[in-house]
Design a protein around this motif. Structure first.
Motif, PDB file in Angstrom:
ATOM      1  N   ASP A   1      62.205  30.237  -9.302  1.00 34.93           N
ATOM      2  CA  ASP A   1      63.389  30.180 -10.164  1.00 34.93           C
ATOM      3  C   ASP A   1      63.446  31.492 -10.928  1.00 34.93           C
ATOM      4  O   ASP A   1      62.566  31.825 -11.705  1.00 34.93           O
ATOM      5  CB  ASP A   1      63.270  28.992 -11.126  1.00 34.93           C
ATOM      6  CG  ASP A   1      64.485  28.797 -12.004  1.00 34.93           C
ATOM      7  OD1 ASP A   1      65.351  29.692 -12.065  1.00 34.93           O
ATOM      8  OD2 ASP A   1      64.569  27.731 -12.636  1.00 34.93           O
TER       9      ASP A   1
ATOM     10  N   CYS B   1      64.298  25.401 -16.494  1.00 39.70           N
ATOM     11  CA  CYS B   1      64.656  24.877 -15.170  1.00 39.70           C
ATOM     12  C   CYS B   1      66.133  25.107 -14.899  1.00 39.70           C
ATOM     13  O   CYS B   1      66.979  24.374 -15.412  1.00 39.70           O
ATOM     14  CB  CYS B   1      64.366  23.387 -15.099  1.00 39.70           C
ATOM     15  SG  CYS B   1      62.669  22.943 -15.482  1.00 39.70           S
TER      16      CYS B   1
ATOM     17  N   SER C   1      66.967  25.987 -11.524  1.00 38.50           N
ATOM     18  CA  SER C   1      67.062  25.661 -10.109  1.00 38.50           C
ATOM     19  C   SER C   1      66.132  24.466  -9.944  1.00 38.50           C
ATOM     20  O   SER C   1      65.634  23.930 -10.920  1.00 38.50           O
ATOM     21  CB  SER C   1      66.675  26.853  -9.229  1.00 38.50           C
ATOM     22  OG  SER C   1      65.276  27.025  -9.204  1.00 38.50           O
ATOM     23  N   TRP C   2      65.880  24.077  -8.748  1.00 38.10           N
ATOM     24  CA  TRP C   2      65.123  22.838  -8.554  1.00 38.10           C
ATOM     25  C   TRP C   2      63.650  23.089  -8.271  1.00 38.10           C
ATOM     26  O   TRP C   2      62.944  22.216  -7.791  1.00 38.10           O
ATOM     27  CB  TRP C   2      65.779  22.007  -7.454  1.00 38.10           C
ATOM     28  CG  TRP C   2      67.067  21.465  -7.962  1.00 38.10           C
ATOM     29  CD1 TRP C   2      67.242  20.248  -8.563  1.00 38.10           C
ATOM     30  CD2 TRP C   2      68.330  22.103  -8.007  1.00 38.10           C
ATOM     31  NE1 TRP C   2      68.539  20.092  -8.964  1.00 38.10           N
ATOM     32  CE2 TRP C   2      69.248  21.233  -8.632  1.00 38.10           C
ATOM     33  CE3 TRP C   2      68.811  23.333  -7.591  1.00 38.10           C
ATOM     34  CZ2 TRP C   2      70.570  21.545  -8.835  1.00 38.10           C
ATOM     35  CZ3 TRP C   2      70.137  23.645  -7.792  1.00 38.10           C
ATOM     36  CH2 TRP C   2      70.996  22.755  -8.403  1.00 38.10           C
ATOM     37  N   GLU C   3      63.156  24.239  -8.615  1.00 40.10           N
ATOM     38  CA  GLU C   3      61.742  24.559  -8.395  1.00 40.10           C
ATOM     39  C   GLU C   3      60.807  23.582  -9.105  1.00 40.10           C
ATOM     40  O   GLU C   3      59.730  23.280  -8.607  1.00 40.10           O
ATOM     41  CB  GLU C   3      61.435  25.979  -8.877  1.00 40.10           C
ATOM     42  CG  GLU C   3      62.133  27.061  -8.113  1.00 40.10           C
ATOM     43  CD  GLU C   3      61.597  27.255  -6.719  1.00 40.10           C
ATOM     44  OE1 GLU C   3      60.380  27.147  -6.503  1.00 40.10           O
ATOM     45  OE2 GLU C   3      62.414  27.530  -5.836  1.00 40.10           O
ATOM     46  N   TYR C   4      61.218  23.108 -10.262  1.00 37.49           N
ATOM     47  CA  TYR C   4      60.344  22.207 -11.021  1.00 37.49           C
ATOM     48  C   TYR C   4      59.992  20.965 -10.209  1.00 37.49           C
ATOM     49  O   TYR C   4      58.919  20.385 -10.386  1.00 37.49           O
ATOM     50  CB  TYR C   4      60.990  21.819 -12.359  1.00 37.49           C
ATOM     51  CG  TYR C   4      62.131  20.844 -12.234  1.00 37.49           C
ATOM     52  CD1 TYR C   4      61.902  19.488 -12.333  1.00 37.49           C
ATOM     53  CD2 TYR C   4      63.433  21.288 -11.995  1.00 37.49           C
ATOM     54  CE1 TYR C   4      62.956  18.583 -12.200  1.00 37.49           C
ATOM     55  CE2 TYR C   4      64.476  20.400 -11.876  1.00 37.49           C
ATOM     56  CZ  TYR C   4      64.230  19.046 -11.966  1.00 37.49           C
ATOM     57  OH  TYR C   4      65.255  18.156 -11.828  1.00 37.49           O
ATOM     58  N   LEU C   5      60.858  20.546  -9.304  1.00 41.51           N
ATOM     59  CA  LEU C   5      60.584  19.374  -8.470  1.00 41.51           C
ATOM     60  C   LEU C   5      59.332  19.564  -7.623  1.00 41.51           C
ATOM     61  O   LEU C   5      58.630  18.607  -7.300  1.00 41.51           O
ATOM     62  CB  LEU C   5      61.770  19.072  -7.548  1.00 41.51           C
ATOM     63  CG  LEU C   5      63.052  18.622  -8.226  1.00 41.51           C
ATOM     64  CD1 LEU C   5      64.191  18.563  -7.218  1.00 41.51           C
ATOM     65  CD2 LEU C   5      62.855  17.285  -8.922  1.00 41.51           C
TER      66      LEU C   5
ATOM     67  N   VAL D   1      70.307  22.412 -14.814  1.00 36.59           N
ATOM     68  CA  VAL D   1      70.333  21.478 -13.679  1.00 36.59           C
ATOM     69  C   VAL D   1      69.843  20.077 -14.053  1.00 36.59           C
ATOM     70  O   VAL D   1      69.914  19.168 -13.235  1.00 36.59           O
ATOM     71  CB  VAL D   1      69.507  22.013 -12.486  1.00 36.59           C
ATOM     72  CG1 VAL D   1      70.062  23.333 -11.993  1.00 36.59           C
ATOM     73  CG2 VAL D   1      68.033  22.111 -12.826  1.00 36.59           C
ATOM     74  N   LEU D   2      69.341  19.897 -15.260  1.00 38.27           N
ATOM     75  CA  LEU D   2      68.734  18.622 -15.652  1.00 38.27           C
ATOM     76  C   LEU D   2      69.795  17.641 -16.152  1.00 38.27           C
ATOM     77  O   LEU D   2      70.539  17.935 -17.071  1.00 38.27           O
ATOM     78  CB  LEU D   2      67.678  18.855 -16.728  1.00 38.27           C
ATOM     79  CG  LEU D   2      66.521  19.761 -16.284  1.00 38.27           C
ATOM     80  CD1 LEU D   2      65.639  20.116 -17.460  1.00 38.27           C
ATOM     81  CD2 LEU D   2      65.716  19.105 -15.184  1.00 38.27           C
TER      82      LEU D   2
ATOM     83  N   ASP E   1      67.633  12.692 -14.438  1.00 38.54           N
ATOM     84  CA  ASP E   1      66.433  13.518 -14.313  1.00 38.54           C
ATOM     85  C   ASP E   1      65.529  13.319 -15.526  1.00 38.54           C
ATOM     86  O   ASP E   1      64.311  13.215 -15.388  1.00 38.54           O
ATOM     87  CB  ASP E   1      66.796  15.006 -14.223  1.00 38.54           C
ATOM     88  CG  ASP E   1      67.545  15.363 -12.956  1.00 38.54           C
ATOM     89  OD1 ASP E   1      67.315  14.729 -11.911  1.00 38.54           O
ATOM     90  OD2 ASP E   1      68.382  16.292 -13.026  1.00 38.54           O
TER      91      ASP E   1
END
Length: 131
Positions: free
Chosen positions: A14, A62, A64-68, A93-94, A98
């Motif tokens: 991200d 966060c 982008s969805w990298e945290y996933l 994105v949250l 989420d």
């Protein structure tokens, strides 16, 4: 009493850091010390820095969805080391859904696109003091 210390980082690839920098400045202006790791951080480096810098809260940006892909590893590393450092996530994105899922995983607070920016320092202070 020493100022609260907050680590701010962005996970994985991200590369969106404007929000992280803005929150770091906001926390600094609220009297907190900020340890800014920047972009492209992985869980082991975040946990090491959190220990080395004796932070009170870990904040992850966060956008982008990298945290996933990395959050479970980060939370597991904290548990393995017996660290009770609250983890806070914030980013565009949250969503509310989420937030519920992340809090079920042990995340202490989530700030999404509709969160009030003025709530961030107060929440971080509350989490750090409760620790």
């Amino acid at each position: 009493m020493r100022p609260l210390r907050v680590l701010i980082a962005t996970l994985g690839l991200d590369q969106h850091e404007v929000g992280a920098v803005a929150v770091a400045r906001q926390l600094r202006d609220a009297g907190m010390e900020v340890v800014y790791l920047g972009r492209f951080q992985l869980p082991p480096a975040i946990v090491k820095a959190a220990v080395d810098e004796a932070v009170d809260v870990i904040g992850l940006s966060c956008h982008s969805w990298e945290y996933l892909y990395y959050l479970d590893e980060l939370m597991a590393l904290l548990r393995e080391r017996g660290l009770a450092i609250p983890v806070v996530l914030g980013g565009s994105v949250l969503t509310a859904a989420d937030a519920r899922a992340l809090e079920a995983k042990g995340v202490a607070a989530v700030f999404g696109a509709t969160s009030a920016v003025e709530d961030i320092p107060a929440t971080i202070e509350r989490l750090a003091r409760a620790r």
